[in-house]
Design a protein around this motif. Structure first.
Motif, mmCIF file in Angstrom:
data_model
loop_
_atom_site.group_PDB
_atom_site.id
_atom_site.type_symbol
_atom_site.label_atom_id
_atom_site.label_comp_id
_atom_site.label_asym_id
_atom_site.label_seq_id
_atom_site.Cartn_x
_atom_site.Cartn_y
_atom_site.Cartn_z
ATOM 1 N N GLY A 1 0.858 -1.186 0.000
ATOM 2 C CA GLY A 1 0.000 0.000 0.000
ATOM 3 C C GLY A 1 0.894 1.236 0.000
ATOM 4 N N ARG B 1 0.660 -9.144 -1.679
ATOM 5 C CA ARG B 1 -0.052 -10.387 -2.007
ATOM 6 C C ARG B 1 -0.914 -10.273 -3.266
ATOM 7 N N THR C 1 -6.233 -1.134 1.673
ATOM 8 C CA THR C 1 -6.979 0.076 2.042
ATOM 9 C C THR C 1 -6.602 1.262 1.155
ATOM 10 N N ARG D 1 2.539 -13.305 -1.838
ATOM 11 C CA ARG D 1 2.019 -13.245 -0.472
ATOM 12 C C ARG D 1 3.020 -13.821 0.534
ATOM 13 N N LEU D 2 3.253 -13.091 1.598
ATOM 14 C CA LEU D 2 4.062 -13.647 2.680
ATOM 15 C C LEU D 2 3.238 -14.745 3.344
ATOM 16 N N GLY E 1 -0.939 -3.026 7.183
ATOM 17 C CA GLY E 1 -2.170 -2.290 7.499
ATOM 18 C C GLY E 1 -3.126 -3.105 8.359
ATOM 19 N N MET F 1 2.467 -14.698 12.601
ATOM 20 C CA MET F 1 3.313 -15.733 11.984
ATOM 21 C C MET F 1 4.540 -16.055 12.844
ATOM 22 N N GLY G 1 -11.736 -1.248 10.954
ATOM 23 C CA GLY G 1 -12.930 -0.396 10.884
ATOM 24 C C GLY G 1 -13.356 -0.168 9.446
ATOM 25 N N GLY H 1 -15.201 1.251 6.306
ATOM 26 C CA GLY H 1 -15.853 2.492 5.909
ATOM 27 C C GLY H 1 -16.410 2.326 4.503
ATOM 28 N N ARG I 1 -10.088 0.434 7.797
ATOM 29 C CA ARG I 1 -9.069 1.271 8.447
ATOM 30 C C ARG I 1 -8.117 0.408 9.276
ATOM 31 N N GLY J 1 -1.830 2.172 11.752
ATOM 32 C CA GLY J 1 -2.599 3.405 11.945
ATOM 33 C C GLY J 1 -2.292 4.421 10.861
ATOM 34 N N GLY J 2 -2.509 5.679 11.171
ATOM 35 C CA GLY J 2 -2.183 6.758 10.237
ATOM 36 C C GLY J 2 -3.202 6.941 9.130
ATOM 37 N N THR K 1 -2.584 10.429 3.707
ATOM 38 C CA THR K 1 -1.933 11.742 3.639
ATOM 39 C C THR K 1 -0.581 11.743 4.360
HETATM 40 C C1 LIG Z 1 -13.043 4.150 4.383
HETATM 41 C C2 LIG Z 1 -11.693 4.805 4.497
HETATM 42 C C3 LIG Z 1 -11.505 6.098 4.041
HETATM 43 C C4 LIG Z 1 -10.257 6.702 4.168
HETATM 44 N N1 LIG Z 1 -10.097 7.950 3.677
HETATM 45 C C5 LIG Z 1 -8.893 8.545 3.769
HETATM 46 C C6 LIG Z 1 -8.696 9.803 3.165
HETATM 47 O O1 LIG Z 1 -9.595 10.346 2.536
HETATM 48 N N2 LIG Z 1 -7.469 10.376 3.272
HETATM 49 C C7 LIG Z 1 -6.436 9.767 3.933
HETATM 50 O O2 LIG Z 1 -5.367 10.359 3.999
HETATM 51 N N3 LIG Z 1 -6.604 8.557 4.488
HETATM 52 C C8 LIG Z 1 -7.799 7.930 4.410
HETATM 53 N N4 LIG Z 1 -7.976 6.684 4.925
HETATM 54 C C9 LIG Z 1 -6.853 6.025 5.588
HETATM 55 C C10 LIG Z 1 -5.901 5.435 4.549
HETATM 56 O O3 LIG Z 1 -6.608 4.872 3.496
HETATM 57 C C11 LIG Z 1 -5.032 4.365 5.155
HETATM 58 O O4 LIG Z 1 -4.494 4.819 6.357
HETATM 59 C C12 LIG Z 1 -3.889 3.978 4.231
HETATM 60 O O5 LIG Z 1 -4.331 3.773 2.912
HETATM 61 C C13 LIG Z 1 -3.245 2.715 4.746
HETATM 62 O O6 LIG Z 1 -2.212 2.352 3.865
HETATM 63 P P1 LIG Z 1 -1.305 1.130 4.229
HETATM 64 O O7 LIG Z 1 -0.283 1.023 3.174
HETATM 65 O O8 LIG Z 1 -0.831 1.265 5.625
HETATM 66 O O9 LIG Z 1 -2.296 -0.122 4.216
HETATM 67 P P2 LIG Z 1 -2.856 -0.916 2.921
HETATM 68 O O10 LIG Z 1 -3.068 -0.028 1.784
HETATM 69 O O11 LIG Z 1 -4.003 -1.720 3.403
HETATM 70 O O12 LIG Z 1 -1.645 -1.864 2.568
HETATM 71 C C14 LIG Z 1 -1.405 -3.080 3.247
HETATM 72 C C15 LIG Z 1 -1.123 -4.113 2.188
HETATM 73 O O13 LIG Z 1 -0.635 -5.311 2.785
HETATM 74 C C16 LIG Z 1 -1.007 -6.366 1.934
HETATM 75 N N5 LIG Z 1 -0.863 -7.624 2.662
HETATM 76 C C17 LIG Z 1 -1.608 -8.084 3.685
HETATM 77 N N6 LIG Z 1 -1.170 -9.299 4.076
HETATM 78 C C18 LIG Z 1 -0.116 -9.602 3.270
HETATM 79 C C19 LIG Z 1 0.742 -10.733 3.166
HETATM 80 N N7 LIG Z 1 0.612 -11.802 3.971
HETATM 81 N N8 LIG Z 1 1.705 -10.739 2.206
HETATM 82 C C20 LIG Z 1 1.854 -9.669 1.375
HETATM 83 N N9 LIG Z 1 1.053 -8.581 1.420
HETATM 84 C C21 LIG Z 1 0.086 -8.546 2.369
HETATM 85 C C22 LIG Z 1 -2.444 -6.024 1.574
HETATM 86 O O14 LIG Z 1 -2.865 -6.694 0.402
HETATM 87 C C23 LIG Z 1 -2.365 -4.512 1.411
HETATM 88 O O15 LIG Z 1 -2.210 -4.126 0.043
HETATM 89 C C24 LIG Z 1 -9.198 6.023 4.781
HETATM 90 C C25 LIG Z 1 -9.386 4.711 5.222
HETATM 91 C C26 LIG Z 1 -10.616 4.104 5.062
HETATM 92 C C27 LIG Z 1 -10.812 2.703 5.491
#
Ligand SMILES: Cc1cc2nc3c(=O)[nH]c(=O)nc-3n(C[C@H](O)[C@H](O)[C@H](O)COP(=O)(O)OP(=O)(O)OC[C@H]3O[C@@H](n4cnc5c(N)ncnc54)[C@H](O)[C@@H]3O)c2cc1C
Length: 543
Positions: free
Chosen positions: A15, A37, A44, A171-172, A208, A217, A227, A229, A311, A354-355, A358
């Protein structure tokens, strides 16, 4: 199992956070590998609302989060201009919003360093004529909208240019621990089923909402509060400005213009499994009812689809039990870097949770500061100062640019594959050439094919033909089957998001599209001969 690969750092999760961490590690001279994966940005990050926070939504309850948002907002505008549309944002006071909140809003913004100015009502209504005329005050803030996939690609491209790697559809599936260290990881290829052994010196989990599963693991507990949304996509930009209600954040109180559409959100509901959830018609109705307080005509406007994201909210151990039944909106949106050496005795493992999107760059910086310190690396972070690659200002945002490019190439309808989003044959060819083996859904994220008003109704068929043709040219004996699988996979994903909103005219259109593909082209009969291509990881619809 395939050969073993050694890296300084293994980053789990593709992500925004994982891509940002990969870039930061690479720039500090560490050779890192990112594994995702599915396709990049399908967690998210590919299912979020689209808002570049000014911090305005947090000024009243969490000034620290608001300060962090505005600081990163300013940095992202500088380093990633092509991923951002500078829409600006309004906080509007409807008759339902509490007087004291509205009266204190400008001062709370000033205290958190968020630029805020009150706008005369006539000016706001002139700029946004669809706004509710009962709105009594309007404040302007530097909100914007962000294109997530382009942002991830740019971060990954920069990391690759600095010697690191990123693998999608890997995928891990296992981590090996010897005493207080992780010594190896196993990843499984989602398309072929083959496995690869990685031997990293350090592991960073950027998974995430799935961070709990990754930590488990090696027997480490990370309690996440997933959470859900839900958001609704309208087929037009009834606003060019992000519009927020001026009150404590709640359901259905913000509309974000994104490319050719506008997105209303969001809800907050805890789910047990971040991969398994559904969107109900009740949620859709409740969102529209709230949204009508901003735009009274919403009920008559055309919805394209509903989608949801989860979330990655984190509950620290002390809160995890007490907060089990707590409303997710009460859990902090701040990020936490978990040092599993201090917490759990695993010296080469860190989790970031978290976070917000942005703040992904800042989250990555904080994470890599810790990892670098543990690995004895002293190179400073440079991600806030150096612009990302492929970010020529405005290049991806306006349909007009695409039209101009198309005209430049000779124009006409023949080479136009997706008319809603102006995706041409040459754009498709370029994307397929740079992403071998990609699905139509991957192409959608990269080009916006099928994301406009027809939701793939008219472009799926020609696009699948191109995918099959390219496979044929590359010597694939099963080129026709490749095209069949592309159609089926794409339609299935697009339909997921249209069922929760199917009613009235939208339902009529859905029947027509179904008629084309099932009645006219008989896609259902392909199902047995051509199983779907990329595995669908999450039950809920994507954006
Ligand atoms: C409804 C909603 C609205 C939001 N709106 C906003 C907004 O408008 N502005 C803003 O700034 N933030 C917003 N957020 C928050 C923001 O989207 C998230 O905080 C952010 O996208 C999280 O990014 P991430 O990379 O941490 O997680 P993710 O994007 O979820 O990345 C985690 C990745 O890990 C991968 N993964 C999981 N398990 C494995 C595994 N075993 N092996 C390999 N890969 C794996 C998943 O496939 C996933 O792609 C929103 C969140 C939600 C839920």
């Amino acid at each position: 199992m395939g050969e073993s690969h050694a890296y300084d750092v293994l980053v789990v999760g593709g992500g925004a956070t994982g891509a940002g961490v990969l870039r930061d590690l690479a720039r500090r001279g560490l050779r890192a590998l990112l594994v995702e994966r599915s396709d990049f940005g399908t967690g998210t990050t590919g299912r979020y609302h689209g808002l570049l926070h000014s911090g305005g939504r947090y000024v009243a309850k969490d000034a620290t989060a608001a300060r962090e948002c505005i600081a990163e907002n300013r940095i992202l505008r500088r380093i990633a201009p092509a991923s951002i549309e500078d829409t600006g944002g309004y906080f509007v006071a409807t008759p339902d919003d509490p007087e004291e909140y509205v009266d204190g809003f400008a001062a709370a913004c000033a205290a958190a360093d968020v630029d805020c100015e009150e706008v005369p009502l006539e000016e706001a209504f002139r700029r946004e004529p669809a706004l509710n005329r009962r709105i009594r005050r309007v404040f302007k803030v530097p909100d914007g909208s962000v294109e997530p996939w382009n942002l991830i690609e740019s971060n990954v491209a920069d990391a690759r240019a600095h010697g690191s790697e990123a693998w999608s559809y890997q995928r891990l599936v296992g981590l090996e621990r010897e005493g207080g260290r992780i010594v190896a990881a196993t990843v499984s290829d989602g398309r072929t089923g083959s496995t690869t052994r990685i031997t990293p010196r350090f592991v960073v989990s950027c998974a995430g909402a799935w961070a709990e599963q990754v930590a488990a693991m090696i027997g480490v507990t990370v309690t996440m509060h997933a959470g859900k949304g839900t958001m609704l996509i309208y087929n037009q930009r009834m606003t060019d400005t992000v519009v927020n209600r001026c009150h404590k954040s709640a359901d259905g109180d913000i509309m974000v213009p994104v490319h050719t559409v506008a997105i209303l959100g969001t809800t907050e509901q805890r789910v047990q499994d971040p991969d398994r959830y559904e969107i109900t018609r009740e949620e859709v109705a409740a969102l529209i009812a709230e949204g009508e307080k901003l735009f009274p005509d919403l009920g008559r406007m055309r919805l394209l689809r509903a989608y949801a994201g989860v979330r990655p909210l984190y509950q620290p151990p002390a809160e995890a039990t007490a907060a089990a039944a707590k409303d997710g909106r009460q859990i902090s949106r701040a990020h936490s870097v978990l040092d599993h050496e201090a917490m759990d005795g695993v010296e080469n493992f860190v989790t970031i949770v978290g976070g917000k999107l942005t703040t992904f760059r800042r989250m990555a910086e904080d994470t890599v500061d810790l990892v670098a310190a543990k690995m004895g690396v002293t190179e400073p972070c440079t991600t806030a100062d150096e612009a990302l690659p492929n970010q020529e200002a405005g290049k991806t945002y306006w349909l007009g640019h695409r039209l101009a490019d198309h005209e430049h190439e000779g124009g006409g309808d023949a080479a136009l594959i997706c008319e809603c989003e102006f995706v041409t044959r040459s754009m498709l060819d370029d994307y397929i050439a740079s992403h071998p083996g990609c699905s139509l859904d991957d192409i959608r994220r990269g080009t916006r094919l099928g994301m406009g008003p027809c939701q793939g109704g008219f472009c799926t068929f020609p696009a699948a033909g191109v995918v099959g043709e390219v496979a044929g040219h590359a010597g694939a004996a099963d080129a026709a089957e490749v095209a069949d699988r592309a159609i089926l996979g794409f339609l299935r994903e697009r339909f997921k998001g249209t069922w929760p909103i199917a009613a009235g005219r939208q339902l009529q259109e859905q029947w027509m599209v179904n008629g084309i593909y099932e009645g006219g082209l008989g896609v259902e009969s392909l199902l047995e001969s051509a199983p779907l291509e990329a595995p669908q990881e999450v039950s809920g619809a994507q954006r």
